[in-house]
Design an enzyme around this catalytic site. Structure first.
Site, PDB file in Angstrom:
ATOM      1  N   ASP A 125       0.790  -1.234   0.000  1.00  0.00           N
ATOM      2  CA  ASP A 125       0.000   0.000   0.000  1.00  0.00           C
ATOM      3  C   ASP A 125       0.822   1.285   0.000  1.00  0.00           C
ATOM      4  O   ASP A 125       0.324   2.337   0.353  1.00  0.00           O
ATOM      5  CB  ASP A 125      -0.906  -0.005   1.233  1.00  0.00           C
ATOM      6  CG  ASP A 125      -0.107  -0.216   2.526  1.00  0.00           C
ATOM      7  OD1 ASP A 125       1.114   0.051   2.522  1.00  0.00           O
ATOM      8  OD2 ASP A 125      -0.708  -0.644   3.533  1.00  0.00           O
ATOM      9  N   GLU A 139       0.307  -9.082  -1.264  1.00  0.00           N
ATOM     10  CA  GLU A 139      -0.350  -8.568  -0.049  1.00  0.00           C
ATOM     11  C   GLU A 139      -1.593  -7.764  -0.426  1.00  0.00           C
ATOM     12  O   GLU A 139      -1.780  -6.608  -0.054  1.00  0.00           O
ATOM     13  CB  GLU A 139       0.595  -7.718   0.819  1.00  0.00           C
ATOM     14  CG  GLU A 139       0.110  -7.558   2.250  1.00  0.00           C
ATOM     15  CD  GLU A 139       1.007  -6.650   3.099  1.00  0.00           C
ATOM     16  OE1 GLU A 139       0.850  -5.417   3.060  1.00  0.00           O
ATOM     17  OE2 GLU A 139       1.864  -7.194   3.795  1.00  0.00           O
ATOM     18  N   GLU A 164      -2.418   5.079   2.766  1.00  0.00           N
ATOM     19  CA  GLU A 164      -2.264   3.667   2.382  1.00  0.00           C
ATOM     20  C   GLU A 164      -3.582   2.980   2.035  1.00  0.00           C
ATOM     21  O   GLU A 164      -3.612   2.118   1.159  1.00  0.00           O
ATOM     22  CB  GLU A 164      -1.537   2.893   3.496  1.00  0.00           C
ATOM     23  CG  GLU A 164      -0.058   3.227   3.641  1.00  0.00           C
ATOM     24  CD  GLU A 164       0.224   4.474   4.475  1.00  0.00           C
ATOM     25  OE1 GLU A 164      -0.746   5.097   4.982  1.00  0.00           O
ATOM     26  OE2 GLU A 164       1.395   4.835   4.636  1.00  0.00           O
ATOM     27  N   HIS A 224       5.806   5.787  13.087  1.00  0.00           N
ATOM     28  CA  HIS A 224       6.148   6.602  11.916  1.00  0.00           C
ATOM     29  C   HIS A 224       4.974   7.051  11.058  1.00  0.00           C
ATOM     30  O   HIS A 224       5.136   7.835  10.136  1.00  0.00           O
ATOM     31  CB  HIS A 224       7.111   5.820  11.001  1.00  0.00           C
ATOM     32  CG  HIS A 224       6.431   4.680  10.289  1.00  0.00           C
ATOM     33  ND1 HIS A 224       5.700   4.867   9.137  1.00  0.00           N
ATOM     34  CD2 HIS A 224       6.332   3.369  10.566  1.00  0.00           C
ATOM     35  CE1 HIS A 224       5.210   3.699   8.739  1.00  0.00           C
ATOM     36  NE2 HIS A 224       5.571   2.782   9.594  1.00  0.00           N
ATOM     37  N   ARG A 236       2.143   8.595   8.855  1.00  0.00           N
ATOM     38  CA  ARG A 236       1.886   9.992   8.486  1.00  0.00           C
ATOM     39  C   ARG A 236       0.708  10.583   9.262  1.00  0.00           C
ATOM     40  O   ARG A 236       0.761  11.728   9.702  1.00  0.00           O
ATOM     41  CB  ARG A 236       1.577  10.083   6.981  1.00  0.00           C
ATOM     42  CG  ARG A 236       2.797  10.371   6.141  1.00  0.00           C
ATOM     43  CD  ARG A 236       2.471  10.477   4.657  1.00  0.00           C
ATOM     44  NE  ARG A 236       3.721  10.411   3.904  1.00  0.00           N
ATOM     45  CZ  ARG A 236       4.430  11.473   3.532  1.00  0.00           C
ATOM     46  NH1 ARG A 236       4.017  12.690   3.821  1.00  0.00           N
ATOM     47  NH2 ARG A 236       5.556  11.331   2.859  1.00  0.00           N
ATOM     48  N   HIS A 239      12.579   6.150  13.057  1.00  0.00           N
ATOM     49  CA  HIS A 239      12.420   6.281  11.598  1.00  0.00           C
ATOM     50  C   HIS A 239      13.187   7.515  11.128  1.00  0.00           C
ATOM     51  O   HIS A 239      13.289   8.505  11.850  1.00  0.00           O
ATOM     52  CB  HIS A 239      10.932   6.434  11.302  1.00  0.00           C
ATOM     53  CG  HIS A 239      10.539   6.181   9.879  1.00  0.00           C
ATOM     54  ND1 HIS A 239      10.726   7.102   8.883  1.00  0.00           N
ATOM     55  CD2 HIS A 239       9.971   5.105   9.288  1.00  0.00           C
ATOM     56  CE1 HIS A 239      10.278   6.610   7.737  1.00  0.00           C
ATOM     57  NE2 HIS A 239       9.813   5.384   7.955  1.00  0.00           N
TER      58      HIS A 239
HETATM   59  C1  UD1 Z   1       6.308   5.325   3.813  1.00  0.00           C
HETATM   60  C2  UD1 Z   1       5.024   4.675   3.350  1.00  0.00           C
HETATM   61  C3  UD1 Z   1       4.358   3.932   4.487  1.00  0.00           C
HETATM   62  C4  UD1 Z   1       5.314   2.949   5.127  1.00  0.00           C
HETATM   63  C5  UD1 Z   1       6.590   3.650   5.515  1.00  0.00           C
HETATM   64  C6  UD1 Z   1       7.546   2.617   6.000  1.00  0.00           C
HETATM   65  C7  UD1 Z   1       3.776   5.911   1.642  1.00  0.00           C
HETATM   66  C8  UD1 Z   1       2.748   6.923   1.370  1.00  0.00           C
HETATM   67  N1  UD1 Z   1       4.088   5.714   2.927  1.00  0.00           N
HETATM   68  O1  UD1 Z   1       6.042   6.276   4.840  1.00  0.00           O
HETATM   69  O2  UD1 Z   1       3.228   3.234   3.994  1.00  0.00           O
HETATM   70  O3  UD1 Z   1       4.696   2.425   6.263  1.00  0.00           O
HETATM   71  O4  UD1 Z   1       7.156   4.321   4.387  1.00  0.00           O
HETATM   72  O5  UD1 Z   1       8.605   3.127   6.723  1.00  0.00           O
HETATM   73  O6  UD1 Z   1       4.277   5.302   0.740  1.00  0.00           O
HETATM   74  N2  UD1 Z   1      13.900   8.972   5.049  1.00  0.00           N
HETATM   75  C9  UD1 Z   1      15.270   8.931   4.923  1.00  0.00           C
HETATM   76  N3  UD1 Z   1      15.867   7.746   4.585  1.00  0.00           N
HETATM   77  C10 UD1 Z   1      15.192   6.603   4.422  1.00  0.00           C
HETATM   78  C11 UD1 Z   1      13.794   6.637   4.577  1.00  0.00           C
HETATM   79  C12 UD1 Z   1      13.157   7.830   4.874  1.00  0.00           C
HETATM   80  O7  UD1 Z   1      15.940   9.934   5.089  1.00  0.00           O
HETATM   81  O8  UD1 Z   1      15.798   5.575   4.150  1.00  0.00           O
HETATM   82  C13 UD1 Z   1      13.230  10.243   5.401  1.00  0.00           C
HETATM   83  C14 UD1 Z   1      13.237  11.249   4.232  1.00  0.00           C
HETATM   84  O9  UD1 Z   1      13.380  12.532   4.746  1.00  0.00           O
HETATM   85  C15 UD1 Z   1      11.830  11.072   3.658  1.00  0.00           C
HETATM   86  C16 UD1 Z   1      11.026  10.813   4.917  1.00  0.00           C
HETATM   87  O10 UD1 Z   1      11.866   9.983   5.722  1.00  0.00           O
HETATM   88  O11 UD1 Z   1      11.408  12.232   2.958  1.00  0.00           O
HETATM   89  C17 UD1 Z   1       9.693  10.164   4.732  1.00  0.00           C
HETATM   90  O12 UD1 Z   1       9.767   9.017   3.886  1.00  0.00           O
HETATM   91  P1  UD1 Z   1       8.424   8.503   3.166  1.00  0.00           P
HETATM   92  O13 UD1 Z   1       8.657   7.264   2.393  1.00  0.00           O
HETATM   93  O14 UD1 Z   1       7.829   9.643   2.384  1.00  0.00           O
HETATM   94  O15 UD1 Z   1       7.577   8.148   4.446  1.00  0.00           O
HETATM   95  P2  UD1 Z   1       6.082   7.850   4.696  1.00  0.00           P
HETATM   96  O16 UD1 Z   1       5.235   8.258   3.546  1.00  0.00           O
HETATM   97  O17 UD1 Z   1       5.760   8.397   6.019  1.00  0.00           O
HETATM   98  N1  UDP Z   2      12.087  -2.871  10.887  1.00  0.00           N
HETATM   99  C1  UDP Z   2      13.473  -2.942  10.728  1.00  0.00           C
HETATM  100  N2  UDP Z   2      14.266  -2.104  11.459  1.00  0.00           N
HETATM  101  C2  UDP Z   2      13.757  -1.206  12.335  1.00  0.00           C
HETATM  102  C3  UDP Z   2      12.345  -1.131  12.478  1.00  0.00           C
HETATM  103  C4  UDP Z   2      11.540  -1.975  11.732  1.00  0.00           C
HETATM  104  O1  UDP Z   2      13.974  -3.759   9.968  1.00  0.00           O
HETATM  105  O2  UDP Z   2      14.534  -0.475  12.965  1.00  0.00           O
HETATM  106  C5  UDP Z   2      11.233  -3.760  10.070  1.00  0.00           C
HETATM  107  C6  UDP Z   2      10.137  -4.511  10.786  1.00  0.00           C
HETATM  108  O3  UDP Z   2      10.588  -5.763  11.269  1.00  0.00           O
HETATM  109  C7  UDP Z   2       9.095  -4.685   9.688  1.00  0.00           C
HETATM  110  C8  UDP Z   2       9.274  -3.470   8.825  1.00  0.00           C
HETATM  111  O4  UDP Z   2      10.548  -2.920   9.164  1.00  0.00           O
HETATM  112  O5  UDP Z   2       9.391  -5.819   8.896  1.00  0.00           O
HETATM  113  C9  UDP Z   2       8.193  -2.493   9.094  1.00  0.00           C
HETATM  114  O6  UDP Z   2       8.492  -1.312   8.476  1.00  0.00           O
HETATM  115  P1  UDP Z   2       7.768   0.025   8.850  1.00  0.00           P
HETATM  116  O7  UDP Z   2       7.233  -0.035  10.226  1.00  0.00           O
HETATM  117  O8  UDP Z   2       8.694   1.124   8.480  1.00  0.00           O
HETATM  118  O9  UDP Z   2       6.567   0.068   7.774  1.00  0.00           O
HETATM  119  P2  UDP Z   2       5.087  -0.525   7.755  1.00  0.00           P
HETATM  120  O10 UDP Z   2       5.151  -1.983   7.977  1.00  0.00           O
HETATM  121  O11 UDP Z   2       4.314   0.220   8.784  1.00  0.00           O
HETATM  122  O12 UDP Z   2       4.596  -0.192   6.399  1.00  0.00           O
END
Ligand code: UD1
Ligand code: UDP
Length: 383
Positions: free
Chosen positions: A104, A126, A140, A213, A215, A246
């Site tokens: 999602d 999924e 999502e 984490h 949104r 995160h």
């Molecule tokens: C996204 C997904 C959410 C998922 C989450 C998992 C969407 C809309 N949301 O969250 O479903 O649960 O990822 O974690 O697709 N950032 C870094 N390095 C990284 C990752 C993130 O710096 O490796 C920072 C960046 O500033 C980035 C921010 O985190 O802009 C947010 O990342 P983003 O993928 O947009 O997060 P969500 O949409 O909250």
């Molecule tokens: N996870 C990880 N390292 C961390 C925190 C979470 O590897 O420090 C793993 C966790 O086991 C799970 C996945 O990340 O498999 C979940 O990711 P996240 O919570 O970012 O996204 P969501 O599942 O909510 O989309």
């Protein structure tokens, strides 16, 4: 040459971009690469960067394409437009027989949309998770429903997810209950002899693993969640809390504001999955707003307090391992104290259950894809 079409390897373009998708798609990539009927092409959007590469390394997956879209503090508009444009070029170059997306995220929705625009069949891994509340989780729930609209193949992790899809009128013979590939990943990661300095720091204390984490929780809801957790730490001297924070700057700001400066709480960098899964396995309980953790924890027999108002994973609630506690400080605090102070309440939630699969979902998906892609190409697009 009659039958030639079916003897060629079929091109499967598998697209993902965030940590959770990578954790659930890499086991599938590894399984697809063993197939002599599929040519597997991996495209990462890099919606996440560091957190994505942590996972790729574990599974030794090397992407064929990388859209490099991540920007600090990215909005949904940034993510969606950059992926849509990038995917057009990749799909036009690869000319896949099928595009696989997961779950999602915006990566999954937008790659699915690009497939739809170019009339390439989409397979949804999924599939069928629903809260039926379009703003929860946001965005999502919209993303997964949108992918469901365009997908030709729906790989549902559970019977409940299959029912959700049938209730929406999806055709029964395009839905397969496969289990969740996230459980496959646990077979690669969890080990008995795990050692970690966080475990040394926790010592004999009861360890709570925290993640947050979402949104829709950014801002006041997250502040309330963290206040409750700080109160737990301050009221229970035998409890230690570890939070791999995160990388989203908006999450980090609130975590630092509310949780810093407490000796019983450690804020650390995101952990590689091997470390994180094993820490969960050694923890006393888990507090989270994550999706994937709700699937992993029941397999590990760990109680989870889900800090959200809705869940698309009711199977874990029914199994007794998950409890929805919302995002208000007082409710979260009381629910956590109950688990810490009432051994019977704790025992009831510590049942190991496996509602999300047996760890062999990827192999099932590969077999289905091999069979389906051998059929007449005209049968592949969503009817
Ligand atoms: C996204 C997904 C959410 C998922 C989450 C998992 C969407 C809309 N949301 O969250 O479903 O649960 O990822 O974690 O697709 N950032 C870094 N390095 C990284 C990752 C993130 O710096 O490796 C920072 C960046 O500033 C980035 C921010 O985190 O802009 C947010 O990342 P983003 O993928 O947009 O997060 P969500 O949409 O909250
Ligand atoms: N996870 C990880 N390292 C961390 C925190 C979470 O590897 O420090 C793993 C966790 O086991 C799970 C996945 O990340 O498999 C979940 O990711 P996240 O919570 O970012 O996204 P969501 O599942 O909510 O989309």
């Amino acid at each position: 040459m009659k039958g030639y079409e079916n003897m060629e390897k079929k091109k499967a373009l598998i697209v993902f971009g965030t940590r959770p998708e990578a954790l659930k798609m890499c086991p599938l990539v590894c399984e697809m690469k063993k197939s002599d009927k599929l040519e597997t092409i991996v495209c990462v959007t890099e919606q996440h960067r560091e957190m994505l590469h942590q996972v790729l390394e574990i599974f030794d997956v090397k992407p064929d394409y990388n859209l490099h879209i991540m920007q600090p503090g990215q909005t949904l508009f940034d993510v969606t437009t950059r992926i849509l444009t990038g995917m057009k070029e990749v799909i036009e170059e690869v000319k896949p027989d099928v595009i696989l997306v997961h779950g999602d995220t915006s990566t999954a929705f937008t790659a699915g949309l690009a497939g739809f625009y170019l009339q390439v069949p989409v397979a949804h891994v999924e599939a069928g998770l629903r809260t039926e509340k379009i703003y929860s989780p946001f965005p999502e729930e919209f993303n997964r429903q949108g992918i469901g609209l365009v997908a030709s193949y729906h790989f549902a992790p559970t019977e409940k997810a299959r029912q959700n899809l049938e209730n929406e009128g999806k055709i029964a013979d395009r839905i397969w209950v496969t289990g969740n590939t996230g459980i496959d990943a646990l077979r690669y990661t969890v080990r008995d002899d795990f050692r970690h300095e966080v475990l040394d720091w926790a010592g004999d204390s009861r360890l709570i693993v925290l993640t947050a984490h979402r949104r829709e929780n950014l801002g006041d809801s997250m502040r309330q969640m963290f206040r409750a957790i700080r109160r737990v730490a301050e009221s229970h001297p035998d409890v230690k809390i570890v939070y791999p924070v995160h990388l989203n700057p908006a999450v980090r700001a609130v975590a630092n504001e509310v949780l810093a400066g407490c000796d019983a709480i450690r804020l650390i960098e995101p952990l590689a999955a091997v470390e994180f899964h094993n820490l969960m396995a050694k923890s006393y309980l888990i507090m989270t707003d994550s999706g994937g953790i709700q699937e992993e924890a029941p397999s590990l027999g760990k109680p989870v307090l889900v800090m959200r108002d809705t869940t698309e994973r009711p199977e874990g609630v029914a199994a007794g391992t998950l409890r929805l506690v919302g995002t208000e400080e007082e409710t979260i605090f009381k629910a956590c104290c109950e688990l810490l102070d009432d051994p019977e309440a704790y025992r009831k939630m510590s049942v190991a259950a496996n509602p999300y699969g047996d760890g062999y979902s990827s192999a099932r998906i590969v077999e289905i894809l091999e069979n389906e892609l051998a059929k007449d190409p005209k049968m592949r697009l969503r009817p």
